[in-house]
Motif scaffolding. Structure first.
Motif, PDB file in Angstrom:
ATOM      1  N   SER A   1       0.778  -1.045  -0.080  1.00 45.50           N
ATOM      2  CA  SER A   1       0.157   0.095  -0.143  1.00 45.50           C
ATOM      3  C   SER A   1       0.910   1.429   0.204  1.00 45.50           C
ATOM      4  O   SER A   1       0.644   2.217  -0.648  1.00 45.50           O
ATOM      5  CB  SER A   1      -1.118   0.037   1.223  1.00 45.50           C
ATOM      6  N   HIS A   2       1.884   1.073   0.548  1.00 43.35           N
ATOM      7  CA  HIS A   2       2.740   2.418   0.548  1.00 43.35           C
ATOM      8  C   HIS A   2       3.600   2.558  -0.823  1.00 43.35           C
ATOM      9  O   HIS A   2       4.018   3.668  -1.183  1.00 43.35           O
ATOM     10  CB  HIS A   2       4.018   2.102   1.518  1.00 43.35           C
ATOM     11  N   ILE A   3       3.687   1.276  -1.421  1.00 47.16           N
ATOM     12  CA  ILE A   3       4.333   1.702  -2.857  1.00 47.16           C
ATOM     13  C   ILE A   3       3.733   2.016  -3.958  1.00 47.16           C
ATOM     14  O   ILE A   3       4.083   2.551  -5.009  1.00 47.16           O
ATOM     15  CB  ILE A   3       5.388   0.382  -3.116  1.00 47.16           C
ATOM     16  N   LEU A   4       2.236   1.841  -3.670  1.00 47.82           N
ATOM     17  CA  LEU A   4       1.134   2.015  -4.659  1.00 47.82           C
ATOM     18  C   LEU A   4       1.261   3.357  -5.423  1.00 47.82           C
ATOM     19  O   LEU A   4       1.720   3.705  -6.531  1.00 47.82           O
ATOM     20  CB  LEU A   4      -0.070   1.849  -4.273  1.00 47.82           C
ATOM     21  N   LEU A   5       1.115   4.435  -4.640  1.00 47.66           N
ATOM     22  CA  LEU A   5       1.324   5.864  -5.197  1.00 47.66           C
ATOM     23  C   LEU A   5       2.487   6.345  -5.611  1.00 47.66           C
ATOM     24  O   LEU A   5       2.472   6.849  -6.878  1.00 47.66           O
ATOM     25  CB  LEU A   5       0.593   6.949  -4.102  1.00 47.66           C
ATOM     26  N   PRO A   6       3.521   6.167  -4.937  1.00 47.86           N
ATOM     27  CA  PRO A   6       4.975   6.726  -5.669  1.00 47.86           C
ATOM     28  C   PRO A   6       5.139   5.957  -6.830  1.00 47.86           C
ATOM     29  O   PRO A   6       5.658   6.449  -7.942  1.00 47.86           O
ATOM     30  CB  PRO A   6       5.717   6.388  -4.463  1.00 47.86           C
ATOM     31  N   ALA A   7       4.736   4.602  -6.781  1.00 51.51           N
ATOM     32  CA  ALA A   7       5.094   3.830  -8.097  1.00 51.51           C
ATOM     33  C   ALA A   7       4.212   4.485  -9.335  1.00 51.51           C
ATOM     34  O   ALA A   7       4.782   4.591 -10.463  1.00 51.51           O
ATOM     35  CB  ALA A   7       5.070   2.622  -8.184  1.00 51.51           C
ATOM     36  N   PHE A   8       2.794   4.565  -9.018  1.00 49.66           N
ATOM     37  CA  PHE A   8       2.077   4.881 -10.080  1.00 49.66           C
ATOM     38  C   PHE A   8       2.546   6.446 -10.576  1.00 49.66           C
ATOM     39  O   PHE A   8       2.628   6.748 -11.717  1.00 49.66           O
ATOM     40  CB  PHE A   8       0.567   5.222  -9.338  1.00 49.66           C
ATOM     41  N   THR A   9       2.754   7.331  -9.425  1.00 44.97           N
ATOM     42  CA  THR A   9       3.403   8.532 -10.117  1.00 44.97           C
ATOM     43  C   THR A   9       4.502   8.507 -10.913  1.00 44.97           C
ATOM     44  O   THR A   9       4.587   9.321 -11.889  1.00 44.97           O
ATOM     45  CB  THR A   9       3.871   9.501  -8.727  1.00 44.97           C
ATOM     46  N   LEU A  10       5.557   7.716 -10.500  1.00 47.49           N
ATOM     47  CA  LEU A  10       6.711   7.782 -11.229  1.00 47.49           C
ATOM     48  C   LEU A  10       6.678   6.941 -12.537  1.00 47.49           C
ATOM     49  O   LEU A  10       7.121   7.302 -13.581  1.00 47.49           O
ATOM     50  CB  LEU A  10       7.646   6.884 -10.342  1.00 47.49           C
ATOM     51  N   GLY A  11       5.704   6.097 -12.653  1.00 47.47           N
ATOM     52  CA  GLY A  11       5.517   5.316 -13.847  1.00 47.47           C
ATOM     53  C   GLY A  11       4.633   5.841 -14.687  1.00 47.47           C
ATOM     54  O   GLY A  11       4.709   5.800 -16.030  1.00 47.47           O
ATOM     55  N   PHE A  12       3.846   6.984 -14.566  1.00 43.16           N
ATOM     56  CA  PHE A  12       2.714   7.568 -15.270  1.00 43.16           C
ATOM     57  C   PHE A  12       3.300   8.118 -16.243  1.00 43.16           C
ATOM     58  O   PHE A  12       2.977   8.064 -17.276  1.00 43.16           O
ATOM     59  CB  PHE A  12       1.708   8.453 -14.414  1.00 43.16           C
ATOM     60  N   VAL A  13       4.532   8.795 -15.969  1.00 41.34           N
ATOM     61  CA  VAL A  13       5.064   9.523 -17.004  1.00 41.34           C
ATOM     62  C   VAL A  13       5.550   8.717 -18.086  1.00 41.34           C
ATOM     63  O   VAL A  13       5.531   8.889 -19.394  1.00 41.34           O
ATOM     64  CB  VAL A  13       6.624  10.526 -16.520  1.00 41.34           C
ATOM     65  N   HIS A  14       6.200   7.486 -17.717  1.00 42.94           N
ATOM     66  CA  HIS A  14       6.852   6.644 -18.519  1.00 42.94           C
ATOM     67  C   HIS A  14       5.868   5.821 -19.387  1.00 42.94           C
ATOM     68  O   HIS A  14       6.165   5.238 -20.466  1.00 42.94           O
ATOM     69  CB  HIS A  14       7.701   5.542 -17.627  1.00 42.94           C
ATOM     70  N   LEU A  15       4.768   5.605 -18.557  1.00 44.00           N
ATOM     71  CA  LEU A  15       3.400   5.137 -19.139  1.00 44.00           C
ATOM     72  C   LEU A  15       3.066   5.585 -20.820  1.00 44.00           C
ATOM     73  O   LEU A  15       3.057   4.946 -21.731  1.00 44.00           O
ATOM     74  CB  LEU A  15       2.344   5.040 -18.453  1.00 44.00           C
ATOM     75  N   GLY A  16       3.282   7.062 -20.805  1.00 41.97           N
ATOM     76  CA  GLY A  16       3.065   7.884 -21.909  1.00 41.97           C
ATOM     77  C   GLY A  16       4.005   7.409 -23.000  1.00 41.97           C
ATOM     78  O   GLY A  16       3.770   7.200 -24.271  1.00 41.97           O
ATOM     79  N   VAL A  17       5.267   7.387 -22.558  1.00 44.72           N
ATOM     80  CA  VAL A  17       6.420   6.882 -23.493  1.00 44.72           C
ATOM     81  C   VAL A  17       6.119   5.522 -24.257  1.00 44.72           C
ATOM     82  O   VAL A  17       6.140   5.283 -25.304  1.00 44.72           O
ATOM     83  CB  VAL A  17       7.668   7.134 -22.847  1.00 44.72           C
TER      84      VAL A  17
END
Lengths: 707, 338
Positions: B202-218
């Motif tokens: 539960s702790h890693i979900l938000l930061p990982a989503f935040t970090l991954g979101f930029v990369h998701l677009g790429v």
């Protein structure tokens, strides 16, 4: 249509029946009417040709039969497609999938790209088999093996485990044929299946395809631009021009007594039928724009017979009581203008013959001595090459000033490598290229730059050899900027002059390459090569990417320029009919060596080296009435990473005997030509070999017909 | 090209990279004003104490000797002692690096797991509504600053909904599992502590989503364009002419070939994720390298900065080695000929 009427009378519907098909590609500039009222019938067991030049709509027609074009890129606006009694325009995507590959199979032009590069051959074959047949994986494998064996593939077990890149183009096309026949289709659509293949391999693939089709009773629609292939293979033929069928009939009718002016002009522009080194009849003008085609006959503006009536679109008119017909008013006997038009056409067609040029033997311009080129392939853990491709293995040639020397051979024979070594684009591993007394590869850079002006090159693909963002006049005169630092105004003037020389409209020189047709772009490339007034032009397959009618124009241009400017040509090609037309002498190459060298007419009329014979035998000819060129079915082009230590051609040679386990050297034959075969004097004369071919051909020994 | 050849070349490259990185960091650390000995000795130290500190740190020796000493230590796994924390830098890295890698891996996993299907759908339904939505998502991802997205997510999922924690790696009442890999998601499972695992997740979900979101677009854009290209290929037409279903064509034939160019990009993207982690970690108070490096920079803690730089470069080269090997696995032609 007569043919379809006959089918309907007998109560069986033809396997393929297109009626009045109309298809458009929507674009921003308007709808491109790529197919405009095409009606085609292929009867049961028939092999029917569909010929035309690029842009005629033949491939689009073929693909639309099994609805293979992406649905959002085109729309069918009229007519019907009936395949084996099914209305293909009404079937759902799911129903189409069960028809494709099962009842109707298709093979395409580029075997090199037509198989998935990351999937083993076996998986690709099994996938199609199991898609349509309820069999286990093991049964599918057994079926795949059987198919590969039918296609004369040695070692089919290994091939099933191979990836496509491990196999040659000919091998891949056989695999694609095996895939096409895997579910015993009733209909095979073959879209230029052999165009990308070498002639000896083409002969094999055509023979296998024909045999298999006859055996399974499949109907074949064979799409091609090559009239000679049609002559060998097809029962009937349709000729397409600008999205319409303009002529149809039996192969003999259409090829030997064409009715439509376009068919006539197309056939006449083939170098095969022309007097060597004389100008070929060409077709003036360009194919009309299909977004807004002119009213009336589509060929009108290019036609020598055009008359008032042609402003009205002609119907397909039957010539006589048979199935033949052409879309031309000349076939209407009640046409009052007919006689006048025929006379006008006859007057206009003849190009003026050129006086036979005396070949001035002006001494040696270029000498190639024992040239060897090899390329490293792969790398082991230390980065050292795993093997070498031996592209050239000791080539000796001499090019005399003022002559055209053709280099002919199949892919991998080293002909393009040779051209590039001569241009100084490749550094040879051994040997010398001596141009006008100077060793090219041992010259200080300054002198090399000076010398380089005197030999120039024209490549096959004018599309990719011109900078798309440079106006044409700059492209043409770029060499002048580099070599002479000429100011822009002087270059602009030179450009008009060069443009005129190669038949480009000087007003068009501000344009960019994409605004020109393929033939015009090749003119641009030639003008560019001429800018520095060279002595030697290396022409690397200069017409291979062009349609025959355009090829005729370029060949005429090259012949004229040679006379006017006293050029010397090294003409690299795979096309024997082009060699026959342009060359004074010819060097036949095989596996990086010259195997036969001599006067072009002599070698083409009476080849001596067994490879030259095989090559010439495989060349499709218009005169072969539905006879396939006999094919040596097993032969593959050799692997040039491991050179044999015997005669290079021994494994494929029908005359191999003792003594052939030795490496061969060029020896002088009685008529002065050079032949790399110690038995050349003992072999039967070419005429004898040909007639024996005709009596007992090496046809594939029918493998248990009608399996 | 053999696997061995690729590995060998990469290892040579690795040595060069390490050499270059150490030279550069070493040079910079000596050019920037600020005396580590004085910093370490404290504000009120006498010149004598500073001098003795300088001798103890070896700073009185000629530069090249200092460099050789540094590299010698490096080879023995000794990255020096952090000026700020007073602990060996190597120990600090072992403590903080896994947190960042864990975040990066989960973020990468998220971006690939969501980006590949989105990219495929976008290509298959080109110019339809799915494609429009996907393209909007990917442009949003590429152009959204991570810290802003992070704050927004905290406001929503922590502030408003209270579904997910906003900071740290574990809940306050939960004991950290014994250190095995340093990745909490793995260590908690190894310890059989499901409660801790859920907390870590539960702790890693938000930061990982935040970090991954930029990369998701790429990822989405890359997959979309290479799928579009591959779907035009002749072998796709062959498969279609063979009557194969859309699913067989898209997933059996097209996707694998479309992935090949994307893999190269993933390696480069992992580097981006490491850098991007600095911002994300700050927003989510994630105890990883990002925080550690930022604090070290503030403190002019050169041993720590240099240690991090060297380890990060090595990791980057190794990841790209893995990428190259994956590439070879996907493409049989490269495997055998190269």
């Amino acid at each position: 249509m007569e043919a379809s009427d006959m089918m309907n009378l007998s109560g069986i519907e033809a396997p393929i029946q297109l009626s009045d098909l109309r298809l458009e590609f929507p674009t921003y500039g308007g709808a491109v009417k790529a197919i405009d009222g095409v009606s085609i019938t292929v009867g049961k067991g028939e092999i029917v040709g569909l010929v035309g030049e690029s842009g005629s709509g033949k491939s689009v027609t073929a693909m639309s039969i099994i609805r293979l074009l992406p649905p959002d890129s085109q729309r069918i606006v009229g007519g019907s497609i009936s395949v084996l009694g099914r209305d293909m325009l009404q079937l759902s995507e799911g129903e189409l999938q069960s028809v494709r590959g099962d009842d109707v199979a298709m093979v395409f032009q580029e075997p090199m790209n037509a198989l998935n590069p990351t999937m083993r051959i076996g998986d690709q074959l099994r996938q199609v088999i199991r898609r349509h047949q309820k069999v286990s994986e093991a049964e599918a494998t057994a079926r795949a093996l059987e198919l590969l064996r039918d296609m004369r593939i040695g070692d089919p077990d290994r091939v099933l485990r191979n990836y496509p890149f491990e196999l040659s183009g000919g091998m891949r096309q056989r695999i694609l044929l095996a895939m096409a026949f895997s579910c015993r289709p009733d209909v095979l659509i073959a879209d230029e299946p052999t165009t990308a293949l070498d002639v000896t391999i083409q002969a094999q693939v055509l023979a296998l395809m024909q045999q298999k089709a006859r055996e399974t009773g499949s109907s074949v629609l064979f799409i091609t631009h090559d009239m000679a292939v049609v002559a060998q293979l097809c029962d009937r033929v349709y000729v397409m021009y600008a999205g319409q069928v303009v002529e149809q009939g039996t192969t003999e009718e259409v090829l030997y007594t064409p009715q439509h002016p376009y068919t006539q002009a197309l056939l006449r522009s083939l170098p095969e039928l022309a007097e060597p080194q004389q100008p070929l009849p060409t077709i003036q003008g360009l194919v009309p724009n299909l977004i807004d085609p002119p009213a009336g006959c589509r060929f009108r503006e290019r036609c020598h017979f055009a008359h008032q009536r042609c402003h009205e679109m002609p119907e397909m008119l039957a010539a006589d009581g048979t199935g033949r017909a052409a879309r031309c008013w000349l076939l209407d006997p009640t046409n009052p203008e007919r006689e006048a038009a025929l006379e006008q056409g006859r007057q206009a067609q003849r190009p003026d013959p050129l006086p036979r040029a005396e070949l001035q033997s002006g001494g040696t311009l270029l000498e190639i001595q024992n040239l060897e080129v090899r390329f490293p392939v792969g790398a082991d853990w230390r980065g050292r090459p795993k093997a070498f491709v031996h592209a050239l293995n000791g080539v000796d040639l001499e090019l005399r000033r003022g002559e055209t020397l053709a280099i002919v051979g199949e892919s991998g024979c080293g002909k393009s490598t040779l051209g590039q070594s001569i241009m100084g684009l490749l550094t040879p591993t051994a040997g010398k290229v001596v141009f006008s007394g100077k060793d090219l590869h041992n010259l200080p850079p300054q002198q090399m730059r000076e010398l380089r002006r005197r030999f120039q090159v024209v490549f096959q693909d004018p599309q990719s050899s011109l900078n798309p963002r440079m106006p044409v006049w700059k492209a043409i005169t770029e060499p002048l900027l580099v070599a002479e630092k000429l100011p822009a105004r002087a270059r602009r003037e030179r450009a008009s002059e060069l443009g005129r020389q190669v038949g480009l409209n000087p007003d068009h020189l501000e344009r960019y390459p994409h605004e020109f047709s393929g033939g015009q772009r090749q003119r641009i490339a030639i003008a560019r090569a001429l800018a520095l007034q060279p002595d030697l032009l290396v022409l690397d397959e200069p017409t291979s990417a062009l349609d025959v009618s355009v090829q005729a124009q370029i060949l005429n241009l090259l012949l004229r320029l040679k006379r006017e400017l006293g050029l010397t040509y090294l003409f690299i090609t795979h096309d024997v009919s082009v060699v026959r037309h342009v060359a004074d002498r010819v060097a036949v190459m095989y596996l990086g060596q010259v195997v036969e060298l001599g006067s072009a007419p002599e070698i083409i009329e009476a080849p001596q080296h067994p490879y030259t014979r095989t090559l010439l035998r495989s060349v499709p000819e218009l005169s072969r009435r539905r006879e396939l060129a006999p094919a040596d079915l097993q032969g593959e082009l050799p692997n040039n990473t491991r050179l044999p230590d015997t005669c290079f051609f021994r494994d494929r040679c029908r005359y191999a005997a003792s003594g052939c386990e030795q490496l061969q050297s060029l020896t002088t034959a009685s008529d002065g030509r050079l032949v790399r075969c110690h038995r050349h004097a003992l072999l039967p004369p070419w005429s004898v070999e040909q007639s024996s071919d005709a009596s007992h051909e090496e046809r594939p020994a029918g493998s248990a017909a009608g399996r | 090209m053999s696997f061995l050849y690729v590995i060998r070349r990469r290892l040579i490259l690795l040595l060069l990279v390490v050499f270059g990185v150490t030279i550069i960091t070493f040079a910079i650390s000596h050019m920037i004003p600020g005396d580590p000995a004085r910093l370490m000795a404290g504000d009120r130290a006498t010149p004598e104490i500073v001098q003795s500190m300088r001798v103890r740190l070896g700073l009185d020796q000629p530069l090249h000797v200092q460099y050789l000493n540094y590299v010698g230590d490096l080879l023995r796994g000794d990255l020096g002692t952090s000026i700020r924390t007073g602990r060996p830098v190597a120990d600090d890295l072992v403590r903080f690096f896994p947190a960042t890698i864990e975040l990066g891996v989960v973020a990468l996993f998220f971006s690939v797991a969501a980006g590949v299907p989105l990219g495929v759908a976008s290509a298959v339904y080109r110019n339809r509504w799915i494609d429009q939505i996907t393209r909007t998502i990917s442009v949003t991802g590429i152009s959204t600053p991570a810290f802003w997205l992070g704050l927004l997510l905290i406001l929503l999922f922590y502030g408003r909904l209270d579904w997910l924690p906003s900071s740290g790696r574990l809940g306050s009442g939960i004991a950290a599992p014994p250190f095995v890999t340093g990745f909490l998601l793995i260590d908690t499972l190894l310890a059989g502590d499901l409660l801790a695992f859920r907390s870590a997740l539960s702790h890693i979900l938000l930061p990982a989503f935040t970090l991954g979101f930029v990369h998701l677009g790429v990822v989405t854009r890359q997959i979309r364009s290479s799928m579009l290209e591959v779907l035009q290929e002749d072998y796709v037409r062959t498969a279609k002419a063979g009557g194969l279903s859309r699913r067989q064509i898209i997933f059996g034939h097209a996707l694998r070939n479309a992935l090949i160019p994307s893999v190269t990009m993933l390696g480069l993207a992992f580097g981006d994720l490491l850098y991007g982690a600095v911002l994300t970690e700050t927003v989510f108070a994630w105890p990883g390298m990002g925080n550690y490096v930022v604090q070290s920079i503030h403190a002019l803690d050169f041993p720590a900065i240099m240690g991090f730089t060297v380890v990060a470069s090595v990791a980057y080269v190794l990841i790209n080695l893995v990428v190259d090997l994956t590439y070879m696995l996907l493409d049989p032609q490269i495997r055998s000929v190269g």
